[in-house]
Design an enzyme around this catalytic site. Structure first.
Site, mmCIF file in Angstrom:
data_model
loop_
_atom_site.group_PDB
_atom_site.id
_atom_site.type_symbol
_atom_site.label_atom_id
_atom_site.label_comp_id
_atom_site.label_asym_id
_atom_site.label_seq_id
_atom_site.Cartn_x
_atom_site.Cartn_y
_atom_site.Cartn_z
ATOM 1 N N ARG A 59 0.844 -1.207 0.000
ATOM 2 C CA ARG A 59 0.000 0.000 0.000
ATOM 3 C C ARG A 59 0.875 1.252 0.000
ATOM 4 O O ARG A 59 0.479 2.308 -0.485
ATOM 5 C CB ARG A 59 -0.967 -0.010 1.205
ATOM 6 C CG ARG A 59 -1.799 1.263 1.337
ATOM 7 C CD ARG A 59 -3.074 1.088 2.160
ATOM 8 N NE ARG A 59 -2.843 0.441 3.428
ATOM 9 C CZ ARG A 59 -2.296 1.029 4.506
ATOM 10 N NH1 ARG A 59 -1.897 2.287 4.451
ATOM 11 N NH2 ARG A 59 -2.134 0.350 5.625
ATOM 12 N N TYR A 117 -14.704 16.445 -16.639
ATOM 13 C CA TYR A 117 -15.172 15.052 -16.648
ATOM 14 C C TYR A 117 -16.274 14.940 -15.588
ATOM 15 O O TYR A 117 -16.125 15.466 -14.481
ATOM 16 C CB TYR A 117 -13.984 14.144 -16.316
ATOM 17 C CG TYR A 117 -14.342 12.687 -16.172
ATOM 18 C CD1 TYR A 117 -14.663 11.930 -17.295
ATOM 19 C CD2 TYR A 117 -14.378 12.076 -14.921
ATOM 20 C CE1 TYR A 117 -15.000 10.593 -17.162
ATOM 21 C CE2 TYR A 117 -14.712 10.740 -14.792
ATOM 22 C CZ TYR A 117 -15.026 10.010 -15.912
ATOM 23 O OH TYR A 117 -15.364 8.689 -15.780
ATOM 24 N N ASP A 191 -5.703 17.902 -15.664
ATOM 25 C CA ASP A 191 -6.078 16.542 -16.062
ATOM 26 C C ASP A 191 -5.648 16.399 -17.524
ATOM 27 O O ASP A 191 -6.237 17.022 -18.415
ATOM 28 C CB ASP A 191 -7.588 16.350 -15.898
ATOM 29 C CG ASP A 191 -8.039 14.922 -16.230
ATOM 30 O OD1 ASP A 191 -7.359 14.254 -17.041
ATOM 31 O OD2 ASP A 191 -9.076 14.480 -15.701
ATOM 32 N N LYS A 216 -7.464 5.120 -19.712
ATOM 33 C CA LYS A 216 -7.769 5.561 -21.070
ATOM 34 C C LYS A 216 -6.559 5.366 -21.981
ATOM 35 O O LYS A 216 -6.130 4.253 -22.181
ATOM 36 C CB LYS A 216 -8.254 7.021 -21.030
ATOM 37 C CG LYS A 216 -9.309 7.298 -19.944
ATOM 38 C CD LYS A 216 -10.645 6.652 -20.223
ATOM 39 C CE LYS A 216 -11.611 6.722 -19.048
ATOM 40 N NZ LYS A 216 -11.818 8.037 -18.473
HETATM 41 C C1 LIG Z 1 -12.179 8.588 -17.294
HETATM 42 C C2 LIG Z 1 -11.701 9.913 -16.860
HETATM 43 C C3 LIG Z 1 -11.450 10.182 -15.503
HETATM 44 C C4 LIG Z 1 -11.709 9.167 -14.418
HETATM 45 O O1 LIG Z 1 -10.861 8.073 -14.533
HETATM 46 P P1 LIG Z 1 -11.207 6.580 -14.002
HETATM 47 O O2 LIG Z 1 -9.996 5.818 -14.347
HETATM 48 O O3 LIG Z 1 -12.455 6.134 -14.692
HETATM 49 O O4 LIG Z 1 -11.432 6.704 -12.529
HETATM 50 C C5 LIG Z 1 -10.961 11.435 -15.174
HETATM 51 N N1 LIG Z 1 -10.743 12.387 -16.116
HETATM 52 C C6 LIG Z 1 -10.985 12.161 -17.419
HETATM 53 C C7 LIG Z 1 -10.715 13.243 -18.408
HETATM 54 C C8 LIG Z 1 -11.467 10.924 -17.840
HETATM 55 O O5 LIG Z 1 -11.716 10.714 -19.145
#
Ligand SMILES: *Cc1c(COP(=O)(O)O)cnc(C)c1O
Length: 402
Positions: A59, A117, A191, A216
């Site tokens: 962890r 998001y 992000d 992603k």
């Molecule tokens: C999918 C996504 C998230 C969240 O990510 P997870 O892996 O689903 O928790 C955050 N920001 C963006 C731009 C995303 O496309």
């Protein structure tokens, strides 16, 4: 006569030992271990005093997970002469949570945009605000408004940006926003999920923190959930964010990190192909009689085409959206008629994925609010894959036939 079961030998225990004879593995191994053993108590004390020097408990850190975090941090810092520090987390959402919980305190304010998001917007409104962090949603593309808000709200500790952003691929001027944030003693966190470090490096423009949903494009194959936070300042990132990840237990599983790592090897190839395919599809859709508008930062018609050209390089990514002239029914019909492209609520995979936000991701968002953020009834979002572009275009062509 019944035979007695044989006796269990007294010593049945084989001490767990690593195999030391092999040479270094070519491929990153998966360390499926919860903890790490010490030679003696002194070694144990030393590591607990200075946890960055070795592994103790998964962890806190794990050799597989840490290797992947380091690689992503190196990609984000590539060529910039800075030493960034990365931490893998269990998802993109836990990366964002650890960033916010690690850096913000009750009474602080956060400045951000309305078109984040969806999960991030909910996290800010339903988890962060009740903890006493006030969240201010403005249009971060409007630099006068950014300056004005920072000047009048001295408790803003962080500006949180997403660029390009869902669903219109609107872009934010990271350099300008970073300068304004720093002038007012706030951090800029970005992000960078949509662009990836291949197409955009927020650290180059002054960002202090970067988060990704590694689910992603970094993974690219849709087979794991993971996230990453990267900080420009290693000491601060370890002290505030690594500690938070450790204490809230948002650590990434080594299996999921390993899958993301496999994807990273083809990131450059994939982003190049994603971008070329997305541009080709955007150009096709833009001249189609059923289409009212196409949102893609690589098209000269895009609102932020000039900014995207300055801020991104090597392509404009996989994400685009388009609006059908005949609204809701036309959008549903198009999505339902696609044969080759999948209808799935994710993005960033090698396959082409479509989504009709008004009837899925934004179904529960009041129509007025949805329209304010550009999510019209006839809008279709596409995460363009790496297939042959002619096949993708042919599928949209037949789906849009009258
Ligand atoms: C999918 C996504 C998230 C969240 O990510 P997870 O892996 O689903 O928790 C955050 N920001 C963006 C731009 C995303 O496309």
């Amino acid at each position: 006569m019944i035979s007695k079961p044989s006796m269990r030998p007294d010593s049945f225990v084989v001490k767990e030992q690593a195999e030391n004879r092999t040479t270094a593995p070519h491929i990153l191994p998966i360390y499926a271990t919860s903890s790490f053993a010490f030679d003696n108590l002194d070694a144990c004390i030393e590591v607990f005093r200075n946890p960055a020097t070795a592994h103790t408990y998964s962890r806190y850190g794990n050799p597989t997970t840490d290797a992947v975090a380091r690689k992503i941090a190196e990609l984000e810092a590539f060529g910039l002469g800075i030493e960034a520090y990365g931490i893998m987390t269990s998802s993109g959402m836990s990366a964002i949570s650890a960033l916010l919980l690690g850096l913000l305190r009750s009474g602080d304010q956060l400045l951000t945009q309305g078109n984040l998001y969806g999960g991030t917007t909910e996290l800010l409104a339903d988890i962060l605000q009740p903890l006493g962090v006030e969240v201010l949603f403005i249009n971060l593309r409007d630099l006068d408004q950014v300056e004005q808000t920072l000047r009048t709200h001295p408790r803003i500790r962080m500006v949180y940006a997403e660029t390009p952003a869902n669903p219109t691929l609107a872009c934010i001027d990271l350099k300008a926003v970073a300068q304004l944030a720093h002038k007012h003693d706030a951090w800029l966190a970005v992000d960078n999920t949509f662009a990836t470090p291949l197409l955009q490096q927020p650290f180059a423009f002054g960002a202090d923190f970067i988060v990704h949903s590694a689910t992603k494009f970094l993974n690219g194959h849709g087979n794991s959930i993971a996230g990453v936070v990267i900080g420009r300042d290693t000491a601060l990132t370890r002290q505030r964010i690594w500690r938070t990840v450790k204490l809230i237990g948002a650590n990434c599983s080594p299996f999921e990190a390993w899958l993301a790592h496999n994807g990273l090897k083809t990131l450059a190839l994939r982003m190049e192909r994603h971008s070329a395919n997305a541009l080709a599809l955007a150009q096709f859709l833009e001249q189609h009689p059923a289409v009212a508008r196409v949102n893609y930062p690589g098209l000269p018609s895009h609102l932020d085409a000039e900014l995207a050209r300055q801020q991104m390089r090597g392509g404009f990514g996989a994400m685009l959206s388009f609006e059908l002239k005949d609204g809701f029914d036309a959008a549903l019909r198009c999505v339902n008629r696609l044969k080759f492209c999948s209808l799935a609520p994710t993005l960033g995979d090698v396959d082409t994925l479509v989504l009709h936000p008004a009837s899925s991701s934004h179904l529960n968002v009041p129509r007025e609010l949805r329209l304010q953020n550009g999510i019209t009834d006839g809008l279709v979002r596409v995460s363009v894959g790496i297939e042959n572009s002619a096949d993708i275009i042919a599928d949209f062509g037949q789906a849009l036939e009258q």
